[in-house]
Design an enzyme around this catalytic site. Sequence first.
Site, PDB file in Angstrom:
ATOM      1  N   LYS A   1       0.805  -1.214   0.000  1.00 58.36           N
ATOM      2  CA  LYS A   1       0.000   0.000   0.000  1.00 58.36           C
ATOM      3  C   LYS A   1       0.841   1.269   0.000  1.00 58.36           C
ATOM      4  O   LYS A   1       0.364   2.333  -0.421  1.00 58.36           O
ATOM      5  CB  LYS A   1      -0.953  -0.011   1.197  1.00 58.36           C
ATOM      6  CG  LYS A   1      -2.039  -1.067   1.083  1.00 58.36           C
ATOM      7  CD  LYS A   1      -2.976  -1.060   2.272  1.00 58.36           C
ATOM      8  CE  LYS A   1      -4.057  -2.115   2.118  1.00 58.36           C
ATOM      9  NZ  LYS A   1      -5.003  -2.130   3.248  1.00 58.36           N
TER      10      LYS A   1
ATOM     11  N   LYS B   1      -8.622 -12.252  -8.932  1.00 54.70           N
ATOM     12  CA  LYS B   1      -9.827 -12.453  -8.139  1.00 54.70           C
ATOM     13  C   LYS B   1     -10.802 -11.304  -8.397  1.00 54.70           C
ATOM     14  O   LYS B   1     -10.405 -10.194  -8.779  1.00 54.70           O
ATOM     15  CB  LYS B   1      -9.501 -12.545  -6.653  1.00 54.70           C
ATOM     16  CG  LYS B   1      -9.085 -11.241  -5.998  1.00 54.70           C
ATOM     17  CD  LYS B   1      -8.924 -11.422  -4.502  1.00 54.70           C
ATOM     18  CE  LYS B   1      -8.610 -10.085  -3.815  1.00 54.70           C
ATOM     19  NZ  LYS B   1      -8.485 -10.223  -2.344  1.00 54.70           N
TER      20      LYS B   1
ATOM     21  N   LYS C   1     -13.962  -5.402  -5.741  1.00 48.13           N
ATOM     22  CA  LYS C   1     -14.842  -4.242  -5.834  1.00 48.13           C
ATOM     23  C   LYS C   1     -14.098  -2.998  -6.277  1.00 48.13           C
ATOM     24  O   LYS C   1     -14.717  -2.028  -6.721  1.00 48.13           O
ATOM     25  CB  LYS C   1     -15.550  -4.000  -4.501  1.00 48.13           C
ATOM     26  CG  LYS C   1     -14.646  -3.869  -3.298  1.00 48.13           C
ATOM     27  CD  LYS C   1     -15.471  -3.862  -2.018  1.00 48.13           C
ATOM     28  CE  LYS C   1     -14.594  -3.919  -0.779  1.00 48.13           C
ATOM     29  NZ  LYS C   1     -15.365  -4.058   0.459  1.00 48.13           N
TER      30      LYS C   1
END
Length: 336
Positions: free
Chosen positions: A115, A203, A206
């Site tokens: 991140k 995968k 969202k």
Amino acid sequence: MKTILTGIRTNSVLTLGNYLGALLPMVRLANEHSKDFNVNIFVPDLHSIISDIDGDLQKNIIRTIKYYLAAGLEVNENVHFYRQSHVPAHSELCWILNCVATMGETSRMIQFKEKSKGQESCNVAIFDYPILMAADILLYSAEFVPVGEDQFQHIELTRNLAMRFNNRFGETFVVPAKTADQVKFMEVENAVRIRDLLNPEKKMSKSTAAENSKIMLDDEPAKAAKKIMSATTDSFGKVKFDMFNQPGISNLLTIESLVTGVPLQEVISTWAGETRYGDLKKKVAESVSEMLAVFQAKLAEISDEEVLRLLESGEKYANEVAGAKLLDAQKAFGLR
């Protein structure tokens, strides 16, 4: 009584992948064990504010709890819902654990590396949230914490912090089960990973920009069906479950099994040797549409008031349990 603890971030509507791969297995686990375990299902709203919020946080909190109920969670006296921010002990224990953790072990966390990669700066919470996660777990003496593989490193950090604290200040925390035992308890060997409809090498997520790559739980059934019909397959011209060579077809077979409740091997046998991919897509599209229609109807029947009553009861329990454990840690540190 032992404790199972879990939570799902509330930043946005969940995908079909989140539902089939995380929510439903947790509901099954809770229904199976809630007579013998405390099942703590907390809303990690403090974790949710680390990144940008997609929509209204309070609305998302209510909706997330409704998801559990609509998915079939059986609520009894051992099932507890609570908001992380409504139990101040989470933040307070996090600070105490910060005084036990080291910069080195926190900076080695894979999610922090991913991140923060390529960024000139990132907020401190991205670095520190594994410590808050440890507090989430240790406050309730949780032995089992159903998480994805990407969180296993954080469970190990929690174990290390608990053992270090106990060694230095006396037995205070229950050490969560080892990763291998967590996997066995949660049956992660058979974990479901629903793939991106357009790029089945990845995968379903969202956060993916392409709308047709994912099915959201609030998609209209007809819209979801169209997404299935446009799913990427391959040029082999033969229906076969082969996640390496035919991930798109394998993903459709997996979805069909999960939304209908038919064992995967039975679904595979039914479609073995078929050459018309369109027929398979049509069947999966119908199954997903039916599932969404039923799920959304159940969701609509659950009132906000019902959810708030569950939260009020759960937060009373959580503050009592977490407050007592925080006091133990404060006494160990000499703060009380």
